[in-house]
Design a protein around this motif. Structure first.
Motif, PDB file in Angstrom:
ATOM      1  N   PRO A   8       0.791  -1.229   0.000  1.00  0.00           N
ATOM      2  CA  PRO A   8       0.000   0.000   0.000  1.00  0.00           C
ATOM      3  C   PRO A   8       0.827   1.285   0.000  1.00  0.00           C
ATOM      4  O   PRO A   8       0.331   2.331  -0.404  1.00  0.00           O
ATOM      5  N   PHE A   9       2.068   1.215   0.448  1.00  0.00           N
ATOM      6  CA  PHE A   9       2.909   2.411   0.509  1.00  0.00           C
ATOM      7  C   PHE A   9       4.098   2.340  -0.454  1.00  0.00           C
ATOM      8  O   PHE A   9       5.004   3.165  -0.365  1.00  0.00           O
ATOM      9  N   ASP A  10       4.065   1.396  -1.363  1.00  0.00           N
ATOM     10  CA  ASP A  10       5.205   1.175  -2.255  1.00  0.00           C
ATOM     11  C   ASP A  10       5.099   1.963  -3.562  1.00  0.00           C
ATOM     12  O   ASP A  10       5.338   1.435  -4.653  1.00  0.00           O
ATOM     13  N   ASN A  11       4.756   3.242  -3.442  1.00  0.00           N
ATOM     14  CA  ASN A  11       4.695   4.129  -4.600  1.00  0.00           C
ATOM     15  C   ASN A  11       4.808   5.569  -4.123  1.00  0.00           C
ATOM     16  O   ASN A  11       4.597   5.864  -2.939  1.00  0.00           O
ATOM     17  N   SER A  18       1.550   9.734   3.104  1.00  0.00           N
ATOM     18  CA  SER A  18       2.061   9.513   4.458  1.00  0.00           C
ATOM     19  C   SER A  18       2.514  10.823   5.076  1.00  0.00           C
ATOM     20  O   SER A  18       2.294  11.073   6.267  1.00  0.00           O
ATOM     21  N   SER A  19       3.132  11.668   4.286  1.00  0.00           N
ATOM     22  CA  SER A  19       3.563  12.985   4.784  1.00  0.00           C
ATOM     23  C   SER A  19       2.356  13.833   5.161  1.00  0.00           C
ATOM     24  O   SER A  19       2.375  14.539   6.173  1.00  0.00           O
ATOM     25  N   THR A  20       1.297  13.755   4.366  1.00  0.00           N
ATOM     26  CA  THR A  20       0.074  14.493   4.683  1.00  0.00           C
ATOM     27  C   THR A  20      -0.496  14.024   6.015  1.00  0.00           C
ATOM     28  O   THR A  20      -0.922  14.842   6.842  1.00  0.00           O
ATOM     29  N   VAL A  57      -6.158   3.319  -0.657  1.00  0.00           N
ATOM     30  CA  VAL A  57      -5.578   2.031  -0.269  1.00  0.00           C
ATOM     31  C   VAL A  57      -4.611   2.231   0.902  1.00  0.00           C
ATOM     32  O   VAL A  57      -4.624   1.463   1.871  1.00  0.00           O
ATOM     33  N   ALA A  58      -3.795   3.262   0.841  1.00  0.00           N
ATOM     34  CA  ALA A  58      -2.864   3.545   1.941  1.00  0.00           C
ATOM     35  C   ALA A  58      -3.630   3.862   3.227  1.00  0.00           C
ATOM     36  O   ALA A  58      -3.281   3.368   4.309  1.00  0.00           O
ATOM     37  N   ALA A  59      -4.680   4.668   3.112  1.00  0.00           N
ATOM     38  CA  ALA A  59      -5.494   5.002   4.284  1.00  0.00           C
ATOM     39  C   ALA A  59      -6.143   3.745   4.867  1.00  0.00           C
ATOM     40  O   ALA A  59      -6.176   3.560   6.087  1.00  0.00           O
ATOM     41  N   THR A  74       5.074  -0.931   8.694  1.00  0.00           N
ATOM     42  CA  THR A  74       6.461  -0.777   9.136  1.00  0.00           C
ATOM     43  C   THR A  74       7.377  -0.240   8.046  1.00  0.00           C
ATOM     44  O   THR A  74       8.554  -0.022   8.284  1.00  0.00           O
ATOM     45  N   THR A  75       6.846  -0.024   6.872  1.00  0.00           N
ATOM     46  CA  THR A  75       7.660   0.462   5.771  1.00  0.00           C
ATOM     47  C   THR A  75       8.160   1.883   6.046  1.00  0.00           C
ATOM     48  O   THR A  75       7.442   2.674   6.667  1.00  0.00           O
ATOM     49  N   PRO A  76       9.340   2.223   5.599  1.00  0.00           N
ATOM     50  CA  PRO A  76       9.819   3.596   5.782  1.00  0.00           C
ATOM     51  C   PRO A  76       9.026   4.610   4.964  1.00  0.00           C
ATOM     52  O   PRO A  76       9.173   5.812   5.164  1.00  0.00           O
ATOM     53  N   TYR A  77       8.160   4.148   4.071  1.00  0.00           N
ATOM     54  CA  TYR A  77       7.364   5.051   3.248  1.00  0.00           C
ATOM     55  C   TYR A  77       6.004   5.356   3.868  1.00  0.00           C
ATOM     56  O   TYR A  77       5.251   6.169   3.352  1.00  0.00           O
ATOM     57  N   GLY A  78       5.683   4.694   4.972  1.00  0.00           N
ATOM     58  CA  GLY A  78       4.450   4.981   5.699  1.00  0.00           C
ATOM     59  C   GLY A  78       4.659   6.172   6.612  1.00  0.00           C
ATOM     60  O   GLY A  78       5.752   6.747   6.675  1.00  0.00           O
ATOM     61  N   PRO A  79       3.627   6.566   7.336  1.00  0.00           N
ATOM     62  CA  PRO A  79       3.766   7.690   8.266  1.00  0.00           C
ATOM     63  C   PRO A  79       4.865   7.437   9.293  1.00  0.00           C
ATOM     64  O   PRO A  79       5.050   6.309   9.755  1.00  0.00           O
ATOM     65  N   ASP A  80       5.580   8.490   9.629  1.00  0.00           N
ATOM     66  CA  ASP A  80       6.628   8.403  10.650  1.00  0.00           C
ATOM     67  C   ASP A  80       6.050   8.480  12.054  1.00  0.00           C
ATOM     68  O   ASP A  80       6.601   7.905  12.986  1.00  0.00           O
TER      69      ASP A  80
END
Length: 136
Positions: A8-11, A18-20, A57-59, A74-80
């Motif tokens: 879901p966060f691989d783009n 995620s930044s939003t 999808v990410a949400a 847990t991906t680094p591309y998801g929210p911090d």
């Protein structure tokens, strides 16, 4: 859209989303997710742009991550930042958005179907199943 895997966060669009989510105050994070779902749902039968679908999808992944059977993000591309407990009212919205993403006239679905995206589709269906089970 730059896509490097099926998650879901691989783009690029999901990483930006995620930044939003991170930039929203804690008490507004659920509203950011709800807005992503509603944008997709409100397209009705109109053509669904892939960027809107990717955000939904990410949400949905963020909501499902808090539920039994959900996969932690847990991906680094998801929210911090940590996502606070989300209201149950988001679950049916997420299911409806995922149903729209997987329906006809969805650019994201079309793009994945062009590249043999059965594994991607299975991942989205898993998210939907986790969310639907939590509504029962």
């Amino acid at each position: 859209m730059g896509t490097w895997d099926i998650g879901p966060f691989d783009n690029d669009t999901a990483a930006d989303f995620s930044s939003t989510v991170d930039e929203a105050p804690e008490e507004r994070k659920a509203d950011v997710l709800l807005a992503a779902f509603r944008e997709v749902i409100e397209t009705g039968d109109d053509y669904l742009d892939s960027d809107l679908a990717v955000e939904a999808v990410a949400a949905a992944a963020l909501v499902a991550a808090q539920l039994p059977g959900g996969t932690p993000v847990t991906t680094p591309y998801g929210p911090d930042q940590a996502i606070p407990p989300l209201p149950a009212a988001l679950r049916p919205e997420a299911v409806a958005a995922l149903d729209r993403v997987l329906a006809k006239d969805s650019e994201l679905l079309e793009l994945w179907e062009e590249s043999d995206g059965e594994e991607w589709k299975a991942g989205v269906l898993h998210l939907r199943a986790v969310l639907a089970a939590a509504m029962a």
